[in-house]
Structure formats: C-alpha cells, structure tokens
Design a protein around this motif. Structure first.
Motif, PDB file in Angstrom:
ATOM      1  N   GLY A  69       9.751   2.622  -1.106  1.00  0.00           N
ATOM      2  CA  GLY A  69       9.535   3.756  -1.986  1.00  0.00           C
ATOM      3  C   GLY A  69      10.842   4.199  -2.603  1.00  0.00           C
ATOM      4  N   LEU A  79       5.969   6.408  -2.779  1.00  0.00           N
ATOM      5  CA  LEU A  79       5.943   5.527  -1.617  1.00  0.00           C
ATOM      6  C   LEU A  79       5.106   4.284  -1.889  1.00  0.00           C
ATOM      7  N   ASN A  80       5.545   3.155  -1.319  1.00  0.00           N
ATOM      8  CA  ASN A  80       4.781   1.912  -1.354  1.00  0.00           C
ATOM      9  C   ASN A  80       4.058   1.796  -0.017  1.00  0.00           C
ATOM     10  N   ASN A  81       2.835   2.271   0.018  1.00  0.00           N
ATOM     11  CA  ASN A  81       2.099   2.338   1.281  1.00  0.00           C
ATOM     12  C   ASN A  81       1.799   0.960   1.858  1.00  0.00           C
ATOM     13  N   ASP A  82       1.687  -0.049   0.985  1.00  0.00           N
ATOM     14  CA  ASP A  82       1.447  -1.406   1.483  1.00  0.00           C
ATOM     15  C   ASP A  82       2.624  -1.880   2.332  1.00  0.00           C
ATOM     16  N   ILE A  84       4.904   0.074   3.803  1.00  0.00           N
ATOM     17  CA  ILE A  84       5.005   0.954   4.974  1.00  0.00           C
ATOM     18  C   ILE A  84       4.030   0.508   6.060  1.00  0.00           C
ATOM     19  N   GLN A  85       2.816   0.166   5.677  1.00  0.00           N
ATOM     20  CA  GLN A  85       1.815  -0.274   6.658  1.00  0.00           C
ATOM     21  C   GLN A  85       2.112  -1.673   7.186  1.00  0.00           C
TER      22      GLN A  85
END
Length: 211
Positions: A69, A79-82, A84-85
């Motif tokens: 992010g 944020l880049n949630n992909d 982060i997950q």
C-alpha cells in the motif's frame, strides 16, 4: 527506449506536454524524490509552477520493495489487500509500517517545503509526475488524495511505465502521458542509464529555483 537520466527523461516528456505551456491554473506536482528532477524540466520548459506531493510506499517488513500500500499527504492511505492477505500481515505489523512511513513523510514535508504552504489545488489542472510507473501504489495513493481537493483535471505524466499499470491509470486519471511502455518491463530503473538515488538536497535545490 532508454533515457540517459531523469533530466533527459523530463526534457523529452515536456515535449509531449507542450499544449500546457503557460496555461493558467495549471500546476506541476512531483512525487519525491525521483519524480522531482523529471518534473523540474517539465516545469522549466512549460513555464509552470512546481511543487511536490508527498507519498510513501508501505513495503513489506522483510521485502520492502514489494508494496502492500501507500500513504499520502493529507492522511490518505491506500492498501493492497491481496498482498496483505497473501503474506499474512497482521494489523499490528501494518500499523507499525504506517507509523514509520508517516514520520518520514512528515520529515520530508518540513524539509522540502521549508515552511512554505502547499499550493491550492481546487479547480486546477494538475500534472502529476514521477520517474516511472511500475505497480503504481504510490501514484494511486497520490491520485486518491488529490481527488479530495477537487482539481479540475488530473494528468499522470511519466517517462516509462508498465503497460498494464498505464492502462489501469487511464481509468482513474483524466489523462496519462507516457513516452514508452516497454515489454517485458522488468522495472523503472532498467530504462535509465543513470538511475542513482535523488537526494533530499537535490530536491531542495530544484524546488528552491521555483520559489
């Protein structure tokens, strides 16, 4: 196409932006630090004001070149949630990275501006400049933040970009101006003979010429 350095890249990019020469209510905004030498040449040739817009990438703790992010002036966070997950980044770890990068953003804001207030952006045409576009996390954060200030038009200008990133930004910016979109891309630095890091002092000097 390769560029000798950021100065040459800015000079060539300015040629594509000539219709904006001396245009009223138009501002060049550079993403520090690498975007500043590029933007300086554009502002100089087009006779337009120059300022900076601060963005900090949120890199993974053990792989800082990979952005999860970015944050930008005005408290904007993208944020880049992909990512982060995929890397199982905890809320606590994310908060630590955000806190550290926020401190650096504030330090640079004070250093570069030298107590001068930022330009008003309402109803302005903004030409947002960086030295290249790879994942686009920093540029995306900048656009999100700038949209909140209601500019008339938001133009992304970069010498070199990944084709996919360039296509994506055509959906969120009013215009994307780019000299080359090589494939395979590899990275921004691959397309410069001299991609040495721009220093804080260089940024201060270039901005000082437009004070």
């Amino acid at each position: 196409m390769r560029f000798r350095d950021r100065t040459e890249a800015g000079q060539l990019l300015a040629e594509l932006l000539k219709p904006y020469t001396k245009q009223a209510n138009t501002l060049i905004l550079a993403l520090p630090r690498g975007g500043v030498p590029v933007a300086y040449e554009i502002a100089r040739q087009l006779h337009l004001p120059l300022d900076v817009f601060l963005v900090r990438k949120l890199g993974l703790p053990h792989q800082p070149e990979l952005a999860m992010g970015a944050i930008a002036s005005g408290g904007v966070q993208v944020l880049n949630n992909d990512i982060i997950q995929s890397y199982a980044i905890s809320a606590e770890t994310l908060a630590q990275v955000v806190r550290r990068e926020s401190q650096e953003l504030q330090r640079r804001e004070r250093l570069y501006r030298n107590e001068k207030p930022p330009h008003q952006l309402v109803d302005k045409t903004i030409i947002l400049v960086d030295d290249g576009l790879a994942t686009g996390a920093s540029m995306r954060a900048a656009i999100t933040a700038l949209r909140q200030q209601n500019p008339k038009q938001l133009i992304v200008a970069v010498p070199v970009a990944d084709q996919q990133a360039s296509d994506e930004f055509r959906q969120i910016a009013d215009q994307v101006v780019c000299i080359t979109t090589p494939s395979p891309f590899y990275g921004v630095g691959m397309w410069y003979d001299d991609f040495s890091q721009t220093t804080d002092e260089e940024v201060r000097q270039l901005l000082g010429r437009f004070s």
